[in-house]
Design an enzyme around this catalytic site. Structure first.
Site, PDB file in Angstrom:
ATOM      1  N   GLY A  29       2.218  30.517  33.283  1.00  0.00           N
ATOM      2  CA  GLY A  29       0.907  30.656  33.911  1.00  0.00           C
ATOM      3  C   GLY A  29       0.006  29.513  33.509  1.00  0.00           C
ATOM      4  O   GLY A  29       0.206  28.864  32.481  1.00  0.00           O
ATOM      5  N   TYR A  30      -1.015  29.287  34.320  1.00  0.00           N
ATOM      6  CA  TYR A  30      -1.915  28.156  34.108  1.00  0.00           C
ATOM      7  C   TYR A  30      -3.333  28.625  33.816  1.00  0.00           C
ATOM      8  O   TYR A  30      -3.938  29.335  34.610  1.00  0.00           O
ATOM      9  CB  TYR A  30      -1.880  27.213  35.318  1.00  0.00           C
ATOM     10  CG  TYR A  30      -0.581  26.480  35.350  1.00  0.00           C
ATOM     11  CD1 TYR A  30      -0.458  25.247  34.742  1.00  0.00           C
ATOM     12  CD2 TYR A  30       0.564  27.065  35.883  1.00  0.00           C
ATOM     13  CE1 TYR A  30       0.764  24.585  34.705  1.00  0.00           C
ATOM     14  CE2 TYR A  30       1.786  26.418  35.850  1.00  0.00           C
ATOM     15  CZ  TYR A  30       1.871  25.180  35.261  1.00  0.00           C
ATOM     16  OH  TYR A  30       3.087  24.539  35.211  1.00  0.00           O
TER      17      TYR A  30
END
Length: 157
Positions: A29-30
């Site tokens: 995830g970012y």
């Protein structure tokens, strides 16, 4: 620290995977998708990382990268901050010649996309390419994992 890598599409997945020597499921995830400084959380069954990457050079093969091991529980909590900017994939390690190719088979909305990356010691280093390698996409921003997390759809070729 500097990361130097080339990225390719995989043209023959069965042949590629027949040479694999290990694989791992990943959730990625970012926290920041700013091209000047992406911040990623990566969680695998055995370990988790927080990674900060700077912008790529003009060729797209080199950029600053700082990676830190973090506790599994913290990674799971941080992934909640990533909202819908999460990708899932299986990474296979495939040795060929003097290099190890990391082959990512994407899942979910990105299913069908398969990318191979090879890390190099310098941008001028030559690398023998296996027959299962397809088109080179090094520097094509559509194939950056951070971009894939935003679009959640495989790029059009």
């Amino acid at each position: 620290m500097v990361e130097i890598e080339r990225k390719f599409l995989v043209s023959n997945l069965a042949q590629c995977l027949s040479q694999a020597q290990g694989s791992s499921h990943m959730t990625q995830g970012y926290l920041s998708l700013d091209p000047a400084r992406t911040v990623r959380v990566r969680h695998t069954p055995s370990q988790s990382f927080l990674t900060i990457k700077g912008p790529p050079n003009a060729k797209g093969d080199t950029r600053s990268e700082f990676e830190y091991t973090i506790p599994q529980e913290e990674a799971q909590q941080l992934l909640k901050f990533c909202a819908d900017k999460i990708i899932k994939k299986i990474r296979h390690r495939v040795p060929y010649g003097n290099h190890i190719f990391e082959v990512d088979v994407f899942e979910g909305a990105l299913s069908g996309l398969v990318l191979a990356e090879v890390e190099l010691g310098s941008s001028g280093e030559s690398v023998d390419l296996p027959s299962w390698i397809g088109k080179e996409v090094t520097g094509d921003k559509r194939f950056y994992n951070s971009q894939l997390a935003q679009s959640l759809a495989p790029p059009e070729l």
